[in-house]
Design a protein around this motif. Structure first.
Motif, mmCIF file in Angstrom:
data_model
loop_
_atom_site.group_PDB
_atom_site.id
_atom_site.type_symbol
_atom_site.label_atom_id
_atom_site.label_comp_id
_atom_site.label_asym_id
_atom_site.label_seq_id
_atom_site.Cartn_x
_atom_site.Cartn_y
_atom_site.Cartn_z
ATOM 1 N N ALA A 10 -3.225 -71.108 10.140
ATOM 2 C CA ALA A 10 -3.978 -72.351 9.959
ATOM 3 C C ALA A 10 -3.917 -73.233 11.202
ATOM 4 N N TYR A 11 -2.934 -72.991 12.061
ATOM 5 C CA TYR A 11 -2.722 -73.884 13.204
ATOM 6 C C TYR A 11 -3.113 -73.230 14.532
ATOM 7 N N VAL A 12 -3.941 -72.201 14.474
ATOM 8 C CA VAL A 12 -4.495 -71.582 15.679
ATOM 9 C C VAL A 12 -5.359 -72.607 16.420
ATOM 10 N N GLU A 13 -5.169 -72.686 17.749
ATOM 11 C CA GLU A 13 -5.965 -73.618 18.554
ATOM 12 C C GLU A 13 -6.685 -72.939 19.714
ATOM 13 N N SER A 14 -6.170 -71.793 20.142
ATOM 14 C CA SER A 14 -6.749 -71.104 21.301
ATOM 15 C C SER A 14 -6.862 -69.619 20.996
ATOM 16 N N ALA A 15 -7.589 -68.934 21.849
ATOM 17 C CA ALA A 15 -7.739 -67.487 21.680
ATOM 18 C C ALA A 15 -6.386 -66.799 21.752
ATOM 19 N N TRP A 16 -5.501 -67.270 22.656
ATOM 20 C CA TRP A 16 -4.211 -66.606 22.826
ATOM 21 C C TRP A 16 -3.296 -66.825 21.630
ATOM 22 N N SER A 17 -3.341 -68.020 21.029
ATOM 23 C CA SER A 17 -2.533 -68.228 19.820
ATOM 24 C C SER A 17 -3.091 -67.408 18.666
ATOM 25 N N PHE A 18 -4.405 -67.239 18.631
ATOM 26 C CA PHE A 18 -5.047 -66.375 17.637
ATOM 27 C C PHE A 18 -4.562 -64.942 17.803
ATOM 28 N N TYR A 19 -4.583 -64.449 19.034
ATOM 29 C CA TYR A 19 -4.132 -63.082 19.299
ATOM 30 C C TYR A 19 -2.650 -62.918 18.934
ATOM 31 N N LEU A 20 -1.818 -63.895 19.305
ATOM 32 C CA LEU A 20 -0.371 -63.794 19.067
ATOM 33 C C LEU A 20 -0.058 -63.714 17.577
ATOM 34 N N LEU A 21 -0.659 -64.599 16.778
ATOM 35 C CA LEU A 21 -0.355 -64.604 15.353
ATOM 36 C C LEU A 21 -0.903 -63.370 14.652
ATOM 37 N N ARG A 22 -2.059 -62.887 15.071
ATOM 38 C CA ARG A 22 -2.579 -61.642 14.485
ATOM 39 C C ARG A 22 -1.673 -60.461 14.849
ATOM 40 N N PHE A 23 -1.146 -60.450 16.081
ATOM 41 C CA PHE A 23 -0.204 -59.409 16.481
ATOM 42 C C PHE A 23 1.062 -59.476 15.626
ATOM 43 N N LEU A 24 1.587 -60.702 15.429
ATOM 44 C CA LEU A 24 2.801 -60.875 14.627
ATOM 45 C C LEU A 24 2.557 -60.482 13.173
ATOM 46 N N LEU A 25 1.379 -60.796 12.650
ATOM 47 C CA LEU A 25 1.053 -60.406 11.285
ATOM 48 C C LEU A 25 1.117 -58.885 11.139
ATOM 49 N N GLY A 26 0.569 -58.171 12.131
ATOM 50 C CA GLY A 26 0.640 -56.711 12.104
ATOM 51 C C GLY A 26 2.061 -56.209 12.245
ATOM 52 N N MET A 27 2.842 -56.845 13.113
ATOM 53 C CA MET A 27 4.232 -56.441 13.314
ATOM 54 C C MET A 27 5.032 -56.597 12.025
ATOM 55 N N PHE A 28 4.842 -57.727 11.333
ATOM 56 C CA PHE A 28 5.615 -57.978 10.123
ATOM 57 C C PHE A 28 5.149 -57.113 8.958
ATOM 58 N N GLU A 29 3.846 -56.828 8.888
ATOM 59 C CA GLU A 29 3.356 -56.009 7.776
ATOM 60 C C GLU A 29 3.602 -54.522 8.011
ATOM 61 N N ALA A 30 3.908 -54.146 9.248
ATOM 62 C CA ALA A 30 4.107 -52.736 9.586
ATOM 63 C C ALA A 30 5.116 -52.093 8.636
ATOM 64 N N GLY A 31 4.770 -50.958 8.131
ATOM 65 C CA GLY A 31 5.665 -50.239 7.242
ATOM 66 C C GLY A 31 5.405 -50.486 5.775
ATOM 67 N N PHE A 32 4.577 -51.481 5.434
ATOM 68 C CA PHE A 32 4.385 -51.790 4.019
ATOM 69 C C PHE A 32 3.624 -50.674 3.309
ATOM 70 N N PHE A 33 2.433 -50.337 3.789
ATOM 71 C CA PHE A 33 1.646 -49.314 3.117
ATOM 72 C C PHE A 33 2.329 -47.949 3.142
ATOM 73 N N PRO A 34 2.761 -47.431 4.301
ATOM 74 C CA PRO A 34 3.442 -46.130 4.268
ATOM 75 C C PRO A 34 4.746 -46.189 3.491
ATOM 76 N N GLY A 35 5.382 -47.374 3.470
ATOM 77 C CA GLY A 35 6.589 -47.529 2.665
ATOM 78 C C GLY A 35 6.308 -47.348 1.186
ATOM 79 N N ILE A 36 5.193 -47.884 0.719
ATOM 80 C CA ILE A 36 4.801 -47.704 -0.682
ATOM 81 C C ILE A 36 4.467 -46.243 -0.959
ATOM 82 N N VAL A 37 3.714 -45.608 -0.047
ATOM 83 C CA VAL A 37 3.376 -44.186 -0.219
ATOM 84 C C VAL A 37 4.652 -43.358 -0.317
#
Length: 443
Positions: free
Chosen positions: A114-141
């Motif tokens: 919600a607090y994205v202000e620039s393209a780089w902060s957008f990229y950083l938070l999307r990267f972190l979202l992927g990093m934190f979610e990594a392992g969820f789907f294959p973990g369930i499988v």
């Protein structure tokens, strides 16, 4: 004892003990699947709600379509880097702690969007979202392989993976409602409220995992002692069956792993397309109201839910994997081509997009029954994660290419054709190459 005789022998012992084997597995399914589906719906909504936020966020922040494409897709770079370590950690410390950590962290990161202000902060938070979610789907499988034998996995995977489609069914209208009702509320824009309100449930669900989710059948107090023994012994017998790869070191030398990875890459490209671009496709048809966009975006996912369940159940019933997966991928490719050709006609384009979604979603449950047929133990944990993390790089490639091609050509059609080609390649790879001695890998 070979793989073909394990289940009948188990069934005979369960009859002697007065157990109904199918009833036991139904009991497990009813206990675990609704909660796991709910968790994945939350993960999926927090992953793809950027597609709805985009409708207002790009104008507010001055982002181009290409910036959005990079931000939407960079999620999968973080996912790629951390997925295999996450799944191997699950094997060591257990599902409950791993899944709780993942769910809480992705919820907090989604709220921070919600607090994205620039393209780089957008990229950083999307990267972190992927990093934190990594392992969820294959973990369930992987987690589901602790509970259900191979003969039931396409159906079980299909039921679990309806969360893809259900998230699209409920996520679109919810996102549209938030975007339309939260305009001018407080000091935040409607897209900022979207990230905050959809991130909070994930944090709460992560805490609930620690209380609700049993580690393995032996820990399930809601099963009787004989039921726990039945499930545990059946899975143990299958895991030790001849032909199963159990060593992680053998993965890189197994050509079937890399073939499965290539197939999954192509399938995921289609999934990322409908996840991140369906709202934009519908808007390009001349529909501007965000609530209506959300409601209409649910249609492809409703049909996809039905296709996913039917294809998984029919694949189990016929014990056939290759044709079920290939035909679904081919249908997806043809649907995406038709969508690009029909963008000038709102009704026909939406129908074509629905066909594409049905094919894309129907391919998933059958596909995931293939690698679990020749992997076990640590190799299953690493192999499933390897296939998923590399295959999910398509989640970066597809949004990036669609955004770049749209900026270049001014139309979504070129990007849809690109992804359609990948779906057709997936169909050809499965049909022509995923064989083992002339038979499907599963059989």
């Amino acid at each position: 004892m070979n793989h073909n005789t394990a289940l009948p022998a188990t069934a005979a012992r369960s009859r002697e003990a007065g157990l109904d084997t199918l009833a036991t597995y139904r009991k497990i399914a009813w206990r675990l699947l609704p909660f796991l589906v709910f968790l994945f719906i939350l993960a999926w909504i927090d992953r793809v709600n950027v597609g709805f936020a985009k409708l207002a966020m790009l104008g507010d922040l001055g982002f181009s379509e290409a910036v959005y494409g990079v931000g939407a897709g960079i999620f999968f770079i973080g996912y790629f880097i951390f997925e295999v370590p996450s799944n191997l950690l699950l094997e060591k410390i257990g599902a409950r702690k791993t899944l709780a950590r993942i769910t809480i962290l992705w919820g907090l990161t989604s709220m921070a969007m919600a607090y994205v202000e620039s393209a780089w902060s957008f990229y950083l938070l999307r990267f972190l979202l992927g990093m934190f979610e990594a392992g969820f789907f294959p973990g369930i499988v992987l987690y589901l392989t602790y509970w259900f034998p191979a003969a039931q996995r396409a159906k079980i995977n299909g039921l679990f993976m309806t969360s893809f489609a259900i998230a699209g069914v409920v996520g679109g209208p919810i996102a549209g409602l938030i975007m339309s009702r939260m305009v001018g509320v407080g000091s935040l824009a409607n897209w900022q409220w979207l990230f905050i309100l959809e991130g909070i449930p994930s944090v709460l669900a992560g805490l609930a995992i620690l209380r609700y989710l049993p580690e393995k059948p032996i820990n399930a107090k809601w099963l009787s002692a004989s039921e726990r023994e039945l499930v545990s012994s059946t899975i143990a017998r299958e895991e030790s069956a001849p032909g199963k790869h159990t060593q992680l070191s053998a993965l890189v030398r197994n050509p079937r792993i890399w073939l499965c990875t290539a197939v999954y890459f192509c399938i995921v490209a289609g999934n990322a397309t409908i996840a991140f671009w369906t709202p934009s496709v519908i808007k390009s048809l001349g529909i501007s109201d965000t609530l209506n966009i959300g409601l209409l975006s649910a249609i492809p996912f409703i049909v996809g839910t039905l296709a996913m369940i039917w294809n998984g159940q029919h694949s189990d019933k016929t014990a056939e994997r290759r044709l079920h997966c290939a035909s679904a991928a081919l249908l997806a490719g043809l649907g995406l081509i038709a969508t690009g050709l029909l963008l000038g006609n709102a009704t026909l384009a939406l129908m074509a997009l629905t066909v594409a979604a049905a094919g894309i979603l129907a391919a998933f449950p059958v596909f995931w029954s293939i690698p679990s047929a020749f992997l076990a133990g640590t190799a299953a944990a690493g192999g499933i994660a390897l296939i998923n993390c590399i295959g999910n790089l398509a989640g970066f490639v597809a949004p990036y290419m669609i955004g770049w091609l749209r900026t270049l050509t001014g139309s979504l059609a070129a990007g849809l054709y690109f992804v359609a080609a990948l779906e057709i390649i997936a169909a050809l790879l499965v049909f022509c190459l995923l064989k083992d001695g002339g038979k499907t890998i599963h059989r």
